[in-house]
Design a protein around this motif. Structure first.
Motif, PDB file in Angstrom:
ATOM      1  N   GLN A 324       1.602  -2.781   3.268  1.00  0.00           N
ATOM      2  CA  GLN A 324       0.280  -2.201   3.460  1.00  0.00           C
ATOM      3  C   GLN A 324      -0.645  -3.304   3.974  1.00  0.00           C
ATOM      4  N   LEU A 326      -4.827  -4.607   5.015  1.00  0.00           N
ATOM      5  CA  LEU A 326      -6.206  -4.457   4.560  1.00  0.00           C
ATOM      6  C   LEU A 326      -7.098  -5.327   5.442  1.00  0.00           C
ATOM      7  N   TYR A 350     -12.583  -8.636  -4.341  1.00  0.00           N
ATOM      8  CA  TYR A 350     -13.473  -7.530  -3.989  1.00  0.00           C
ATOM      9  C   TYR A 350     -14.823  -7.804  -4.648  1.00  0.00           C
ATOM     10  N   TYR A 355     -14.178  -6.932   0.716  1.00  0.00           N
ATOM     11  CA  TYR A 355     -13.023  -7.781   0.449  1.00  0.00           C
ATOM     12  C   TYR A 355     -13.185  -9.121   1.156  1.00  0.00           C
ATOM     13  N   ASP A 374      -2.647 -12.993  -2.732  1.00  0.00           N
ATOM     14  CA  ASP A 374      -2.849 -11.543  -2.744  1.00  0.00           C
ATOM     15  C   ASP A 374      -2.435 -10.944  -1.412  1.00  0.00           C
ATOM     16  N   GLY A 375      -2.565 -11.750  -0.373  1.00  0.00           N
ATOM     17  CA  GLY A 375      -2.254 -11.249   0.963  1.00  0.00           C
ATOM     18  C   GLY A 375      -1.763 -12.346   1.872  1.00  0.00           C
ATOM     19  N   LEU A 396      -0.702  -7.025   2.497  1.00  0.00           N
ATOM     20  CA  LEU A 396      -0.919  -7.157   1.052  1.00  0.00           C
ATOM     21  C   LEU A 396       0.370  -7.544   0.327  1.00  0.00           C
ATOM     22  N   LEU A 400      -3.179  -2.706  -3.845  1.00  0.00           N
ATOM     23  CA  LEU A 400      -4.611  -2.813  -3.567  1.00  0.00           C
ATOM     24  C   LEU A 400      -5.431  -2.634  -4.845  1.00  0.00           C
ATOM     25  N   GLU A 401      -5.040  -1.662  -5.677  1.00  0.00           N
ATOM     26  CA  GLU A 401      -5.761  -1.394  -6.925  1.00  0.00           C
ATOM     27  C   GLU A 401      -5.917  -2.678  -7.744  1.00  0.00           C
ATOM     28  N   LYS A 404      -8.464  -4.881  -6.234  1.00  0.00           N
ATOM     29  CA  LYS A 404      -9.813  -4.316  -6.324  1.00  0.00           C
ATOM     30  C   LYS A 404     -10.406  -4.499  -7.724  1.00  0.00           C
TER      31      LYS A 404
ATOM     32  N   GLN B 324      -0.014   6.882  -2.489  1.00  0.00           N
ATOM     33  CA  GLN B 324      -0.847   6.759  -1.292  1.00  0.00           C
ATOM     34  C   GLN B 324      -1.321   8.162  -0.911  1.00  0.00           C
TER      35      GLN B 324
END
Lengths: 642, 642
Positions: A324, A326, A350, A355, A374-375, A396, A400-401, A404, B324
């Motif tokens: 994924q 971002l 975040y 972000y 994280d990424g 990622l 993501l959660e 965040k 998702q």
């Protein structure tokens, strides 16, 4: 191996080209194995799967009621009730029961009036096939349930069983043999001498391969002996579908690997245009792909993902899973090598509704940079860098959660932050603290740039002799922030057990020419040390090791432990954790600075509750060297006031 | 069990409320187990993990070169080279080697001039600690590597091993015992009589639970005998953390489960406001949660996800993973029950640059609807429906990439489409064909509404006696489409082996009062049948079973196989697959209609190549009953022309 001429430099082949060649060269035909349907979760079908029977496989009643011959009920009517005899003209059926011939319809029990043991009465005709599940309503015999290359999920297994497919042809997991090499390597459980390194890359590889659907086989450690390496390689090439050899992939005098692969087979790539991960070898030994990956862990992990993962996917006949992505804003400028793809591990926070991402260390030897990331930011070869504030796409490395909901803690390092983090996790599984130890000043800067929620600071103002407040007002002028008193803690000299050099003050350090272990610029502890020097009129030049910078109290303590002449300035718990001696120098105020928006947020309130909880205070006292500030009235500093 | 009064209806408790109560009632304290670091992939830390040693754990050389005492090199200069003696004033070191005391700096081998065996020369001073990796550069002893509740990834394992953490405290997997009940159930491998059903739900449950991080234990099938059920339940409540019992959760006369749970413990929910999945039981037996889930597979899978998954996550102390989501446009109106949450399985296609979604069957007994679903639409309780064309959010049940690359095939069913699908998957792992058998007319409608890329049609025009073209022009007027001639195939009477009723034409069917198995409205085969009736002046009333609708040739054949008096109209391969007799009636043209944009797309071109490939043609011929159209010139029909 003097007969191997030393290769001075590596190719800079584009990663995509190297990958294409590799996939082209990989021609292993996938093997099929037949396994029980119940064990197929996550496996991939090797052939299309067809239903062997229908479901339902008989005419099943869809209701509790009676089975009748529809045509024989046509006369039934309110004015003309119809009596039916059990066994001859009707049969009782429950939902799911088979409909015995010649019956061809079901009447719901609710519409049946029982006259006696053998007789019932109906006042409505039935239409043929009413309330009867047709054969194959769910699955029809001979229909294709799944094509080949389908990854089996839990519900799929139900369909397989229901349609009588009990042994399923799935693609065998490709066998990847992993060969760790190096004289310095020892197994994880072996005793560890100075100069020796625990072999862990191989185990990490095996787990990556497992995650990708392959079977990683870890070969015992092989010494840096060309003959032994040769043996291991040709053996592995016989037994496996893919071979990975770790280290020796570079161009140093002891990097035999490339020569050996060339001798036993062929090398088609040595060096790809990436940072990190450049020293990669792609070759073949008796038609088996052999991949040489660098010794530095992070380079190795990348190389594995670029070149081993695609092979496994090709073998399994599945598309390569994508991460994924971002869009994030860069908190710092990122410099990149022209002509090479740069893979930058990023921390993402975040904060204030956006972000923000910052690069972690680029040092390929630092595995924690990969663990903490994280990424992943991929800077294309033609870029020489990306400016601060640019919005870029990152892949990622975590859900993501999780990113965040993370509380981003920046600034001075203190061990109680780990406590806080553990406490938080135990109470709120969906929250966590991500802390980076950058020093007090950098912490304030992070708040200013909107990169962090909380900063830990302990900055003594030489004029006012006050901690923190004046710095916050200066650095964060024009922002609404909250200053939360947190702890008082002891700073002092950290010295080897027994204090061999008898260090008691800063003058001793200079006179006895001790190896001082310093902190990075902007760290509160360094500022304190500079003040101490200043007081006695010493200059930094008179301190040997002044330029030797560590990023945390623990790192200072670890260095001190490493040398008998060493001394550092740091907090008591660090000395205690490393079993070193400690001589107090100052009691300082370690406070937390928060953005107003975070302070007022649900997460912020939760964090403060935690800080003020008795449980936490007790834990802190247990560590020692701390005084929990009791009347902790957070101070709101608004833009307006200044 | 007459002593159990029959419960007539169920509660309609909101799912969220039921879940909250359940989580509140679930108070199992998670157990911890210590396992080797190498085996921890995907497991969850039960405590914070701290580094036991630093990495590096000694002062390591960062270069190949020589170790020196920096202070002793200060005089070195181009004009004043410095000679150093091996062993006393310097030592050779390789990257990673330990720096022997008293040395405190490394000079790169490139900057060392070898004079003789024992002597070297340098012309530049070294600064203290240059090219030396500080202790703990990567991992510092005592630092927190992971908090509790961290899910371990491959790279994390490297850090654990490197820091000497070999046995890791992880949360034990919660044990979930699954009890299948029902007299009609037989194990997957047992012989199967009419009226019996293969028990597969339990195995599916176990695999869902495995996926969620629990340990599912499948109990042997229990008969519908309250005493046996009671035994199994209390036994399971003793041995497991959670108990799931399948079927008997409704309010029928034979649904004992709720009464038994009530007897042994307490029931706090019986029935939730959802469709499907309403008949759920949530209760407790000696402080163990017991969940009764419905017998219909789809209802059961939902109930499991709503109520078992959250318990497992709570036990593991991890947040509930979210699916998702994707915005899609509804191709059809969706009706929903007021006051209940509706869970609609959706098929999604990426057509003409947008995601179009259509509901699959709502029948909770049809497991294939769950297997085929691309997404899940949750209609809130207060909605009575959603209009066609509305844009809604759906939860994805497959990776987005897979949905985006799928070729959506709609229309008449033909077995060669499965062939094509298998062929395609074997050549392109990233592509697949998703086909739904809705009949020729519905296929054309799907193209018109932009829900499909390709439609399979065989529609005979009674006037022109031509196939397809006139229908395409009528239904798709105003659209650019391509008509691709595909196959000629034999339609005929499908009858039981030996043709007991001697059916040879449509008149026989009426006169001999055979059980006709028809196709759904809009199916080419039904239209053909109607024409045949028309020719001989028969009306549909004279055909018994005319209203009995099946959705594919195979489904018709399956029904015919189920009854000795049955007859259906369908294609030869269907009869052959089910070992039935076949009497040809017509040779028809089965063609493919494509949107122009798809026809011209890369995927479209690829599909056509495949259709025209010799391999495919040979496979089709092998099935029998087909003639591959040889000069297949696709016909472009543009809006303009009409």
């Amino acid at each position: 191996m003097k007969n191997f001429e030393r290769k001075i430099y590596l190719e800079d082949k584009p990663r995509s080209a190297a990958k294409e060649e590799l996939l082209e060269a990989f021609q292993q035909t996938p093997k099929t194995e037949y396994i029980p349907a119940a064990d197929t979760l996550g496996r991939i079908t090797a052939e299309p799967i067809f239903a062997r029977i229908s479901m339902p496989h008989y005419h099943a009643s869809a209701m509790d009621g009676i089975a009748v011959v529809a045509e024989s009920t046509y006369s039934a009517h309110e004015q003309n009730p119809l009596l039916l005899k059990n066994g001859e003209q009707f049969r009782y059926v429950d939902t799911g029961n088979a409909i015995p011939s010649p019956f061809n319809a079901v009447i719901m029990i609710e519409n049946v009036h029982v006259v006696d043991e053998k007789t019932i009465e109906i006042i409505e005709p039935a239409t043929p096939w009413q309330h009867i599940r047709p054969i194959g309503e769910d699955i029809v015999q001979e229909e294709m349930l799944f094509p080949q290359g389908h990854t089996i999920r839990p519900a799929d297994i139900g369909v397989l069983l229901a349609s009588r497919q009990t042994k399923i042809p799935v693609v065998k997991k490709p066998v990847v043999t992993i060969i760790p090499t190096g004289n310095e390597l020892v197994p994880a459980d072996a005793a560890l001498a100075s100069g020796q390194i625990i072999e862990f890359n191989g185990t990490v590889f095996a787990n990556f391969i497992k995650e990708w659907g392959g079977e990683g086989r870890l070969h015992p450690i092989v010494k840096d002996d060309p003959e032994k390496i040769k043996q291991a390689l040709s053996q592995a090439a016989n037994d496996s579908d893919i071979v990975v050899i770790n280290a020796g992939s570079s161009a140093g005098s002891k990097d035999y690997t490339v020569h050996i692969i060339g001798e036993l087979g062929s090398v088609f790539t040595h060096g790809v245009a990436t940072r990190p991960g450049k020293p990669v070898i792609l070759g073949k030994i008796h038609d088996k792909i052999v991949i040489g990956v660098p010794g530095y862990p992070v380079s190795a992990y990348f190389a594995l993902e670029w070149f081993v993962k695609p092979l496994i996917c090709k073998y399994l006949q599945i598309p390569e899973p994508k991460r994924q992505t971002l869009s994030v804003k860069l908190g710092r400028r990122i410099v990149s090598t022209m002509g090479a793809e740069d893979f930058v591990r990023m921390s993402i926070g975040y904060v204030n509704g956006q972000y923000m991402a910052n690069p972690l260390t680029r040092n390929a030897g630092v595995t924690m940079s990969f663990v903490r990331a994280d990424g992943l930011l991929v800077v294309p070869p033609n870029e020489i860098g990306l400016e601060q504030g640019t919005v870029v796409e990152v892949e990622l490395l975590r859900p993501l959660e999780e990113i965040k909901n993370a509380i981003v803690f920046c600034g001075s390092h203190d061990l109680t932050i780990d406590l806080l983090s553990a406490q938080l996790k135990s109470l709120r599984t969906d929250m966590k603290i991500v802390s980076s130890h950058v020093g007090s000043m950098a912490g304030l800067m992070a708040i200013r740039k909107g990169e962090a929620h909380v900063a830990g600071v302990h900055l003594l103002d030489p004029e006012t002799k006050q901690y923190n407040i004046s710095y916050v007002k200066k650095v964060l002028a024009g922002q609404d922030v909250v200053l939360c008193p947190f702890l008082k803690r002891k700073q002092g000299w950290i010295v080897p057990k027994g204090n061999p050099l008898c260090i008691t003050n800063v003058i001793d350090i200079a006179e006895k020419n001790a190896d001082f272990v310093n902190r990075q610029k902007g760290a509160g502890t360094r500022i304190l040390f500079d003040l101490l020097l200043d007081k006695v009129g010493l200059s930094s030049e008179q301190i040997s090791g002044y330029d030797r910078e560590m990023f945390s109290h623990l790192a200072v303590a670890a260095e001190v432990k490493g040398g008998t002449n060493a001394v550092g300035l740091g907090i008591f718990p660090a000395a205690k954790a490393m079993e070193l001696d400690f001589f107090p120098v100052a009691d300082e105020e370690y406070d937390l600075v928060m953005t107003r928006s975070f302070y007022e947020s649900e997460n912020g309130r939760f964090l403060l509750e935690l800080i003020h909880s008795e449980v936490f205070k007790q834990q802190v006292k247990k560590i020692g060297g701390y005084v929990v500030v009791e009347n902790t009235e957070p101070k709101l500093l608004t833009r307006a006031e200044r």
